[in-house]
Design an enzyme around this catalytic site. Sequence first.
Site, mmCIF file in Angstrom:
data_model
loop_
_atom_site.group_PDB
_atom_site.id
_atom_site.type_symbol
_atom_site.label_atom_id
_atom_site.label_comp_id
_atom_site.label_asym_id
_atom_site.label_seq_id
_atom_site.Cartn_x
_atom_site.Cartn_y
_atom_site.Cartn_z
ATOM 1 N N GLU A 15 0.791 -1.220 0.000
ATOM 2 C CA GLU A 15 0.000 0.000 0.000
ATOM 3 C C GLU A 15 0.830 1.281 0.000
ATOM 4 O O GLU A 15 0.440 2.266 -0.633
ATOM 5 C CB GLU A 15 -0.923 0.016 1.246
ATOM 6 C CG GLU A 15 -1.995 -1.051 1.250
ATOM 7 C CD GLU A 15 -3.189 -0.678 0.383
ATOM 8 O OE1 GLU A 15 -3.109 0.352 -0.314
ATOM 9 O OE2 GLU A 15 -4.180 -1.415 0.398
ATOM 10 N N SER A 44 -23.494 -34.639 50.860
ATOM 11 C CA SER A 44 -22.393 -35.071 51.730
ATOM 12 C C SER A 44 -21.048 -34.451 51.366
ATOM 13 O O SER A 44 -20.025 -34.859 51.910
ATOM 14 C CB SER A 44 -22.269 -36.602 51.675
ATOM 15 O OG SER A 44 -23.428 -37.219 52.177
#
Length: 766
Positions: free
Chosen positions: A77, A334
Amino acid sequence: MSRHARLALAALLALLLLADQIFPPPLQARQAPQAQVVVARDGTPLRAFPDRQHIWRHPVRLEDVSPRYIEALIGFEDRAFWWHPGVNPWALLRAGVLWLQNGRIVSGGSTLTMQVARLLEPTPRTPAGKLRQIVRALQIELRCSKREILEIHLSLAPMGGVLEGVEAASRAYLGKSAQRLSESEAALLAALPQAPSLLRPDRHPERARAARDKVLQRMAGRWSASAIADARQEPVIAQPVREPLLAPLFAERLRRLQPHAARIESTLDAAMQQMVEQILASRLGILPPRVSMAALLIDNATLEVRAYAGSADFSDSERFAHVDMVQAARSPGSALKPFLYGLALDEGLIHSESLLADVPQSFAGYQPGNFQASFSGPVSVSEALQRSLNVPAVEVLERLGAPRFVSLLRRGGLRLELPPGASANLSVILGGAAVNLEGLVGAYSALARAGVSGRPRYLAGSPLVESRMLSEGAAFIIRDVLESGGPVARMVDGGIGSRRGIAWKTGTSFGFRDAWAVGVSDRHTAGVWVGRPDGTPNPGFFGANIAAPLLLDLFAGIDDSPPAARTPPPGVSSARICWPLGTRSEGLPATLCHQQRTAWILDDTAPPTFPDRLRSGPARLTDHRDPATGQRVRPGCAGGAMRAVEMARWPAALEPWLDPALRARVLPPSWTAACSSGEGGSGDGLRIVGLSNGETIRRAGDGPPATLRLEARGGEEELIWLLNGRQVGRVPARQAFTLRFAEPGSFQITVLDRAGQHDRVEISVR
């Protein structure tokens, strides 16, 4: 330069500066609403939340992106990016010439800075629009560093559809972080902003490939020829764009904790999370509709959460998919028993082989039963914990005190939720309070962390919150019992159980509403819950058959390393102890040491067996025997010399449960004929008379309660009457006792005397 020219130039510059201040570039646009993403510890997205426009945008820093992508982007670019002031005049000139030659825009001549200007402030593709871009680019260069400009582009560049920025595109199309892009992938993503909709690799792979190859061609001389050739050979394959969805409820929880963070870095391990979710999914076929599951896994060293599944299937609304059961308060059944026995060890109440009574008992009207609806008689702490027996646990809690137990748990970091208006009582050890999976897993981690529990950590920077739950010695003993059965089991099976390296415990709440299993290994603590979030019972679903196999599969998937050898910490030692006294066996004769066991003891202390709940008096008694016959005698009826014998007494509730051989050896012998007649007995032992075993008593319609007059023969001094294990009366020997039955049912009636004799019948009242 003349004075007038200098003044004109200064005025022009001042005018430009004034215009720059009046019309600044819209840099605030880079603070646009961002997508939120929750990531695992390695950066893998767990779940993403788009912004209000449903745009997927993940701002990144320069170091978060592969250098290959930066090179490809700049090389394709804007090769002059690092030195131009925002505008490349040669590129603009070339674009202008091409425009004049072709009558249309062939090359825009835009720099990356100009592209950033258009991202921040969209402009039409006209000469006026281009001029505005140029001005904005110059302004941006004055205000931002090259690094900042590049980061804006990396975060906002259009990548097709609702994707913006290289990180969102890399995750969506390639399923990986932008940090790990290959040359081919970097070139592909660098080309996308040119025409995002036309070049989407998931929809137009051939166009995307041509665009990628164009970028690769431009990288000649910057990348090696072999790297470019290899990149050209890679096919363009993109996965369908979809939202990442791993640990969705966990991600939602963290999002609520940090609502404004764009990127939330968690402690989860993506591979472990996938494994946990797969194991849960494999169980869905055997679960009824509307049943869900939850699992939590933490690292013992750091307390960081490695896997978190709040529900069984996030896509199944019938299973309450959006209800996070890691945080839900439920009855643990338990599952609190290991902490009860560990705290009792620290309080000096028990050792690992203390004698407990697994028989029908009443504790101030509270009459617990076992899950198996049967009783075992005399058991040790180790056996009671491993077999999850209820009555022995309540017996220990009664000695420790329920309020103190709840307080000690809170001190250790585990808070119990009691019913509104209720205070701690004996039922808390059997599920009479509520906890959540998160708190339970944090508490269990103490068994692998020298007694120190901790709060699970979900964020990488969250503080370490720890509490002392148990002493190091108590934690070692409880873990050893859960893992291998304790010293007795080690002698019996050679410690086979300890080779798997996992200590775990299950729990089932009343009515089969919740099934739990929580366990620890050297490296991890994990817990699972199975049930219906709405609290509906699931008959037949309990911890041992539904939650424990799931837990063990989790450990098999994440923790296959062999366990490290462990040695007892300071304060823990093994010792030979005696039943029924519970103390050390050294120096005790056989009459005081009926059974020997090897126990873990803490701080060199072997506490005695709890005092008899039914019969007062010392644990040792002395009687007299006839030297010739061995029978009992007393002064006044003995025909000659007497021999004093000191005996250890078993708890009265346990004497009926001793096997015949042991009873014959340890209980006092019968009286001589001369002495037994003086007590009203026949010498044949204690017997209930007037009532036979299995008899049915019928009430008169809706009349008054059934009343029985109970009598016994052969007892000494005082008789203790029990109904279903609960003491209902004491009367002198040879005196009748009246018992009323207000409700129908099956009942067990037991009578004991102070000499250990007993008789028992079972009746039905209709």
